[in-house]
Write a protein that holds these residues in place. Structure first.
Motif, PDB file in Angstrom:
ATOM      1  N   ARG A   1       0.858  -1.182   0.000  1.00  0.00           N
ATOM      2  CA  ARG A   1       0.000   0.000   0.000  1.00  0.00           C
ATOM      3  C   ARG A   1       0.895   1.233   0.000  1.00  0.00           C
ATOM      4  NH1 ARG A   1      -5.378   0.176  -0.932  1.00  0.00           N
ATOM      5  NH2 ARG A   1      -5.589  -1.632   0.463  1.00  0.00           N
ATOM      6  N   LEU A   2       0.798   2.040  -1.058  1.00  0.00           N
ATOM      7  CA  LEU A   2       1.643   3.218  -1.187  1.00  0.00           C
ATOM      8  C   LEU A   2       1.043   4.408  -0.443  1.00  0.00           C
ATOM      9  CD1 LEU A   2       2.629   2.919  -4.959  1.00  0.00           C
ATOM     10  CD2 LEU A   2       3.768   1.949  -2.951  1.00  0.00           C
ATOM     11  N   ALA A   3       1.830   5.468  -0.332  1.00  0.00           N
ATOM     12  CA  ALA A   3       1.407   6.644   0.430  1.00  0.00           C
ATOM     13  C   ALA A   3       0.173   7.306  -0.166  1.00  0.00           C
ATOM     14  CB  ALA A   3       2.554   7.645   0.518  1.00  0.00           C
TER      15      ALA A   3
ATOM     16  N   GLN B   1      -0.465  -1.957  -4.758  1.00  0.00           N
ATOM     17  CA  GLN B   1       0.344  -2.498  -5.843  1.00  0.00           C
ATOM     18  C   GLN B   1       0.857  -3.884  -5.471  1.00  0.00           C
ATOM     19  OE1 GLN B   1       0.910  -1.101  -8.749  1.00  0.00           O
ATOM     20  NE2 GLN B   1       0.178   0.975  -8.411  1.00  0.00           N
ATOM     21  N   GLY B   2       0.794  -4.802  -6.417  1.00  0.00           N
ATOM     22  CA  GLY B   2       1.440  -6.083  -6.225  1.00  0.00           C
ATOM     23  C   GLY B   2       2.924  -5.911  -6.514  1.00  0.00           C
TER      24      GLY B   2
ATOM     25  N   GLN C   1       9.931  -5.048  -6.990  1.00  0.00           N
ATOM     26  CA  GLN C   1       9.539  -4.665  -8.334  1.00  0.00           C
ATOM     27  C   GLN C   1       8.024  -4.643  -8.418  1.00  0.00           C
ATOM     28  OE1 GLN C   1      11.093  -7.105 -11.456  1.00  0.00           O
ATOM     29  NE2 GLN C   1      10.376  -5.757 -13.085  1.00  0.00           N
ATOM     30  N   ILE C   2       7.475  -3.522  -8.882  1.00  0.00           N
ATOM     31  CA  ILE C   2       6.027  -3.357  -8.959  1.00  0.00           C
ATOM     32  C   ILE C   2       5.463  -4.178 -10.111  1.00  0.00           C
ATOM     33  CG2 ILE C   2       4.154  -1.703  -9.338  1.00  0.00           C
ATOM     34  CD1 ILE C   2       5.874   0.420  -8.008  1.00  0.00           C
ATOM     35  N   CYS C   3       4.384  -4.917  -9.830  1.00  0.00           N
ATOM     36  CA  CYS C   3       3.712  -5.734 -10.847  1.00  0.00           C
ATOM     37  C   CYS C   3       2.574  -4.939 -11.490  1.00  0.00           C
ATOM     38  CB  CYS C   3       3.153  -7.008 -10.228  1.00  0.00           C
ATOM     39  SG  CYS C   3       4.383  -8.005  -9.333  1.00  0.00           S
ATOM     40  N   GLU C   4       1.972  -5.515 -12.513  1.00  0.00           N
ATOM     41  CA  GLU C   4       0.893  -4.832 -13.218  1.00  0.00           C
ATOM     42  C   GLU C   4      -0.378  -4.763 -12.391  1.00  0.00           C
ATOM     43  OE1 GLU C   4       0.239  -6.577 -16.998  1.00  0.00           O
ATOM     44  OE2 GLU C   4       2.210  -6.053 -17.809  1.00  0.00           O
TER      45      GLU C   4
END
Length: 272
Positions: free
Chosen positions: A41-43, A48-49, A65-68
């Protein structure tokens, strides 16, 4: 853990660089390995997975690494059970507040953890007639950092998409003023939990008459409850409706959780 909260992330070219406490939690508590997947969970509130791209134990750094799309039941996922992405889909859109008359510090921590897990947006510690001075002082200084940590851990475990905030302690007049600031722009309702049946309303009837609110606040007393004068102030200046549950007298930490759950259930029922 349903999700990992990243508050001060460094994102570049689709990578999240973590170190310090975040590194220790992922490596020593969750024991992640390269290739593991977890929801972050971003700010900005987005989910994001991510995949653990690399682990540098020597320099104590992890790169994700951020997934789609968010992770859903992957075999190598760090999270188990219902995923945070599924919580996002089912969580209702009402914004919940809790006015908690300040109890002893340990009880307040329990209330914060439980309220966070329930998706409360704002927790307002109210300095009441029955609040002890030592309890009020305990919420200041280093204690605020501990509360932030409790909120983060509770969100990670519950998967809550709500960015729960614990405000600084304030007196009742200040709390009511804060609550009234958006009264002209939002359909909002407030309820104060009462030990007595005098002048109480039936919560179900309130929702039937006014429909689902966009914002609702539950007011819970400290160990000594809420004084009659404070209840009158809430009713007159904040238009809070007293409600009484037909149960035994509850401890303040139990009453807060019970009240939140009852209000959320009643609101959910209005959507059916």
């Amino acid at each position: 853990m349903r999700q990992f909260i990243v508050q001060n992330q460094n994102i570049k070219n689709g990578l999240i660089y973590l170190e310090g406490k975040d590194f220790r939690y992922l490596r020593q508590v969750l024991r992640v390995k390269t290739g593991d997947m977890l929801n972050v969970r971003l700010a900005d509130g987005s989910l994001q997975g991510t995949t653990v791209a690399s682990i540098d134990d020597k320099n104590k750094k992890i790169i994700l690494q951020i997934c789609e799309s968010p992770v859903v039941n992957a075999e190598n996922s760090v999270t188990r059970g219902v995923q945070a992405s599924e919580v996002d889909e089912t969580f209702n859109t009402c914004e919940y507040w809790l006015f908690q008359f300040i109890p002893k510090a340990q009880k307040f921590e329990t209330i914060v953890r439980q309220a966070t897990e329930c998706g409360i947006a704002k927790i307002v510690p109210v300095i009441g007639e029955y609040s002890e001075k030592s309890s009020i002082m305990a919420l200041q200084g280093a204690k605020s950092e501990r509360l932030e940590r409790i909120v983060k851990e509770a969100r990670q475990q519950s998967g809550s998409p709500v960015n729960t905030t614990v405000l600084p302690p304030m007196n009742l007049d200040e709390a009511i003023k804060l609550w009234n600031e958006e009264k002209d722009t939002k359909n909002q309702l407030g309820f104060v939990l009462s030990e007595r049946t005098d002048d109480c309303v039936v919560m179900k009837k309130v929702f039937e008459e006014k429909g689902k609110p966009e914002k609702v606040c539950v007011v819970c007393g400290s160990e000594g409850g809420i004084s009659p004068e404070e209840v009158s102030l809430l009713k007159e200046k904040g238009l809070f409706a007293p409600i009484h549950f037909a149960v035994n007298i509850l401890r303040c930490e139990t009453a807060a959780l019970y009240g939140i759950a009852a209000v959320q259930t009643a609101i959910f029922a209005t959507e059916k």
